[in-house]
Write a protein that holds these residues in place. Sequence first.
Motif, PDB file in Angstrom:
ATOM      1  N   ASN A 103       0.979  -1.190   0.125  1.00 17.26           N
ATOM      2  CA  ASN A 103       0.129   0.098   0.135  1.00 17.26           C
ATOM      3  C   ASN A 103       0.876   1.303  -0.016  1.00 17.26           C
ATOM      4  OD1 ASN A 103      -2.657  -0.714  -0.270  1.00 17.26           O
ATOM      5  ND2 ASN A 103      -2.961  -1.019   1.797  1.00 17.26           N
ATOM      6  N   GLN A 104       1.895   1.249   0.683  1.00 17.64           N
ATOM      7  CA  GLN A 104       2.898   2.362   0.890  1.00 17.64           C
ATOM      8  C   GLN A 104       3.616   2.479  -0.421  1.00 17.64           C
ATOM      9  OE1 GLN A 104       5.375   1.312   3.942  1.00 17.64           O
ATOM     10  NE2 GLN A 104       3.908   1.773   5.578  1.00 17.64           N
ATOM     11  N   ALA A 105       3.848   1.576  -1.028  1.00 20.53           N
ATOM     12  CA  ALA A 105       4.617   1.540  -2.362  1.00 20.53           C
ATOM     13  C   ALA A 105       3.600   2.088  -3.403  1.00 20.53           C
ATOM     14  CB  ALA A 105       5.026   0.123  -2.916  1.00 20.53           C
ATOM     15  N   ARG A 106       2.269   1.589  -3.370  1.00 20.61           N
ATOM     16  CA  ARG A 106       1.645   1.891  -4.270  1.00 20.61           C
ATOM     17  C   ARG A 106       1.341   3.592  -4.293  1.00 20.61           C
ATOM     18  NH1 ARG A 106      -3.867   3.019  -4.014  1.00 20.61           N
ATOM     19  NH2 ARG A 106      -5.221   2.633  -6.031  1.00 20.61           N
ATOM     20  N   ARG A 107       0.963   4.201  -2.941  1.00 19.39           N
ATOM     21  CA  ARG A 107       0.849   5.530  -2.908  1.00 19.39           C
ATOM     22  C   ARG A 107       2.055   6.521  -3.242  1.00 19.39           C
ATOM     23  NH1 ARG A 107      -1.517   3.927   2.053  1.00 19.39           N
ATOM     24  NH2 ARG A 107       0.413   4.131   3.230  1.00 19.39           N
ATOM     25  N   GLN A 124      19.332  -2.579   2.070  1.00 21.60           N
ATOM     26  CA  GLN A 124      18.686  -2.876   0.664  1.00 21.60           C
ATOM     27  C   GLN A 124      18.970  -2.074  -0.299  1.00 21.60           C
ATOM     28  OE1 GLN A 124      14.136  -3.826   0.997  1.00 21.60           O
ATOM     29  NE2 GLN A 124      14.004  -3.642   3.176  1.00 21.60           N
ATOM     30  N   PHE A 125      19.349  -0.956  -0.239  1.00 20.66           N
ATOM     31  CA  PHE A 125      19.828   0.017  -1.223  1.00 20.66           C
ATOM     32  C   PHE A 125      21.054  -0.716  -1.860  1.00 20.66           C
ATOM     33  CE2 PHE A 125      22.106   3.635  -2.986  1.00 20.66           C
ATOM     34  CZ  PHE A 125      21.318   4.044  -3.988  1.00 20.66           C
ATOM     35  N   LYS A 185      14.212   7.548   0.191  1.00 23.99           N
ATOM     36  CA  LYS A 185      13.368   8.155   0.937  1.00 23.99           C
ATOM     37  C   LYS A 185      12.968   7.326   2.186  1.00 23.99           C
ATOM     38  CE  LYS A 185       8.365   9.558   0.936  1.00 23.99           C
ATOM     39  NZ  LYS A 185       7.881   8.790   2.151  1.00 23.99           N
ATOM     40  N   ARG A 186      13.337   6.154   2.076  1.00 26.93           N
ATOM     41  CA  ARG A 186      13.176   5.358   3.404  1.00 26.93           C
ATOM     42  C   ARG A 186      14.390   5.182   4.334  1.00 26.93           C
ATOM     43  NH1 ARG A 186       8.439   2.438   3.810  1.00 26.93           N
ATOM     44  NH2 ARG A 186       9.315   0.604   4.702  1.00 26.93           N
ATOM     45  N   GLY A 193      12.596   4.146  -9.871  1.00 29.10           N
ATOM     46  CA  GLY A 193      11.617   4.211  -8.812  1.00 29.10           C
ATOM     47  C   GLY A 193      12.218   3.609  -7.678  1.00 29.10           C
ATOM     48  N   LEU A 194      12.790   2.363  -7.604  1.00 31.51           N
ATOM     49  CA  LEU A 194      13.183   1.654  -6.636  1.00 31.51           C
ATOM     50  C   LEU A 194      14.358   2.503  -5.603  1.00 31.51           C
ATOM     51  CD1 LEU A 194      13.335  -0.657  -4.734  1.00 31.51           C
ATOM     52  CD2 LEU A 194      15.042  -1.820  -6.275  1.00 31.51           C
ATOM     53  N   ARG A 195      15.157   2.961  -6.346  1.00 30.69           N
ATOM     54  CA  ARG A 195      16.366   3.881  -6.031  1.00 30.69           C
ATOM     55  C   ARG A 195      15.420   5.204  -5.205  1.00 30.69           C
ATOM     56  NH1 ARG A 195      18.622   8.544  -7.346  1.00 30.69           N
ATOM     57  NH2 ARG A 195      17.401   8.854  -9.220  1.00 30.69           N
ATOM     58  N   LEU A 196      14.634   5.647  -5.589  1.00 28.02           N
ATOM     59  CA  LEU A 196      14.170   6.937  -5.023  1.00 28.02           C
ATOM     60  C   LEU A 196      13.332   6.345  -3.613  1.00 28.02           C
ATOM     61  CD1 LEU A 196      12.653   8.862  -8.266  1.00 28.02           C
ATOM     62  CD2 LEU A 196      15.081   9.515  -6.576  1.00 28.02           C
ATOM     63  N   TRP A 197      12.632   5.292  -3.795  1.00 30.09           N
ATOM     64  CA  TRP A 197      12.085   4.679  -2.636  1.00 30.09           C
ATOM     65  C   TRP A 197      12.670   4.205  -1.476  1.00 30.09           C
ATOM     66  CZ3 TRP A 197       7.242   3.154  -0.718  1.00 30.09           C
ATOM     67  CH2 TRP A 197       7.347   2.023   0.052  1.00 30.09           C
ATOM     68  N   LEU A 198      13.866   3.689  -1.916  1.00 31.54           N
ATOM     69  CA  LEU A 198      14.997   3.165  -0.859  1.00 31.54           C
ATOM     70  C   LEU A 198      15.670   4.296  -0.269  1.00 31.54           C
ATOM     71  CD1 LEU A 198      16.461   0.010  -2.533  1.00 31.54           C
ATOM     72  CD2 LEU A 198      14.780   0.234  -0.449  1.00 31.54           C
TER      73      LEU A 198
END
Length: 320
Positions: free
Chosen positions: A28-32, A183-184, A177-178, A170-175
């Motif tokens: 859900n978080q990834a979808r947002r 994981q990065f 941000k978190r 997208g994964l780069r930006l997601w990781l």
Amino acid sequence: MLAAQPIDHLVADPDTDTELKRKLTLANQARRFAENRLALPTGDAYTDYSELGRPWVVVNLVAVPEFSLTPHQWCYPVLGCQAYRGYFNLDGARTEQRQFQELGYDTFIGGVTAYSTLGWFDDPLHSGFTSLSDDRMVALIFHELAHRVLYIDEDTAFNESFATAVELEGLRLWLEKRGEGKQFEAAVQRQAQRNQTLAMVEKTSRELEALYQRKGELTRDAMRQQKEQLFAELVSEYNRRAMHWEEPGPLGKQLESLNNANIALFRQYNQYVPGFRQLLKEQDYRFDDFFDRVMALSEQDEEQRVQILEQLSQRFDEYL
């Protein structure tokens, strides 16, 4: 799809398995994030969950002539032509595989973890996603949502390379941000493995294409022997590098053999990724502007698209 249940209900249900609840919350978080940061058209996709009872949704068959790197095309209503055919039943895929093998084709069957109906339906999240590690699940969500942005008939390499580029960035930006450094770092290593593998595959592909252009000069036996030698060298080089990788590489942990179908499939998902990533970089990672540029690119004829993407690829420097 009919068996899917609303994710919000499952998350709120005290009887839902704790690990599944965590995965669904993360999805859900990834979808947002996909909607708000990556400008991806989520609609109501991935708001429901379905248990498949197996690790793949379908299996795909890829078939390529013995002396070619151009996959056989299957054509469908609405979707146009694709360089693979999907089966819900493995036996059906194997039956058609044997038919192609009798005609001398190189073939490959692989399980497909996820799919996109290109926005025609609200695709559910399913156990193929949730069985993956967290970062791989998130990346796959981004990849499949990217197919809702754009799909070109009869150009699998364009479609899949575009979605893979969105997945990676997208994964780069997601990781980032978190702040998930571990994981990065794993994602960085996988990307390095992908880049090394793509370089090896492209080198062998150029050598194979040069060989296949000599059909009129060489006997079939001579071509077959040289083809086997080129693939043997690729397998050896890949295995040599893979020995030093902490995770299995994009073609597996250790290879025994490869053929035209294996590398044709790998190229479809990776061939133009550097070009798309460079185009996104030039838009300063504004995904809505990037999608506009990709839309304009899709309206060019195939030769122009390839030329532009190759020029972009030449400018791309891996920064991960």
